[in-house]
Write an enzyme that holds these catalytic residues in place. Sequence first.
Site, PDB file in Angstrom:
ATOM      1  N   CYS A 177     -11.418  19.578  16.115  1.00 55.76           N
ATOM      2  CA  CYS A 177     -10.440  21.035  16.503  1.00 55.76           C
ATOM      3  C   CYS A 177     -11.129  22.467  17.238  1.00 55.76           C
ATOM      4  CB  CYS A 177     -10.971  21.222  14.750  1.00 55.76           C
ATOM      5  SG  CYS A 177     -13.304  21.473  14.291  1.00 55.76           S
ATOM      6  N   THR A 178     -10.971  23.434  16.466  1.00 48.41           N
ATOM      7  CA  THR A 178     -10.822  24.749  17.698  1.00 48.41           C
ATOM      8  C   THR A 178     -12.220  24.768  17.714  1.00 48.41           C
ATOM      9  OG1 THR A 178      -9.017  25.661  16.623  1.00 48.41           O
ATOM     10  CG2 THR A 178     -10.134  26.552  18.026  1.00 48.41           C
TER      11      THR A 178
END
Length: 314
Positions: A177-178
């Site tokens: 994810c980020t």
Amino acid sequence: MEKYNILLYYCYSHIEDPEAFREEHHRFCLEHRILGRIIVAEEGLNGTVSGLEEDCKAYMAHLKADPRFASIDFKVEENDKHAFQKLHVRVKPEIVHSSLRHIKPTERTGQHLSPEEFKKLKDAEDVVVLDVRSNYEHMMGKFKNAVTLDIENFRDFPEKIKEMEQELKGKKILTYCTGGIKCEKASAYLLEQGFENVYQLHGGIIKYGIEAGGEDFEGKCYVFDNRVAVDVNKVNPKIISTCHVCGTISGRMVNCANPVCNLHVPICENCGWELEGACSAECKEHPEKRPYDGTGYYQKEMNGYNPFKGLVRK
Ligand SMILES: [Zn+2]
Ligand SMILES: [Zn+2]
């Protein structure tokens, strides 16, 4: 020119009295001219903030001096200005909104991979690289060959995984994810569902960009500050998004000039001028349409506002 830093971090660690911590932490941020968004919950802390380099150093030292947060792994990026206009320090039930409140990553979660380890493992044969982010994020950029989920919100992650059981069965699953926070719960959930080989990219795309050059990440990485999206790949960058109007390849992200619409989409240079910054002929004629200066960026509208709200996947 003054140097600013943007910090992205999270920490799953028990906070006995989130309200009291919030008060104290808010004061510290004000004193150090820190701006951004910080979420405090009983399960931990999640923040993305900006400030002058020395203020950010003080901020990191302050958190690390607290034994509860000594293990925080800050992602530090440089900038020439603040990435936020305001400071929000809020108490919430979870540090990332999910439907997985029962899951405690401090007890069990997927194995953490460093950016270099992730890079080595991601192209192996029995591996599925799983993007756990939402549509508005992965449509702007993702790892080459990653499996993405058609979800508008992380809350829908468990439901999607149930549909994908056959596809994932017996595979090594590498989640990303980020900044790594969603993977803590996403990978723990996968373990809970009986998948055995579950790994997560520690520090997310942002750390992978800083430490591994961002190799094989295609497009841009959506971020939760005024920059909206950043380049992470310095090795083999590729633009994957296409102009919302004419369909040509364009990585130019624009907020629709109609403030009521405010759709955040790629619009090429030509279409941008043609539609005066609007996403459609209809929005171009809207009475409240903002003047277009060629950037498609409207400072005030960005704060605390999700530019992707209502975005429909094409
Ligand atoms: Zn176009
Ligand atoms: Zn529009």
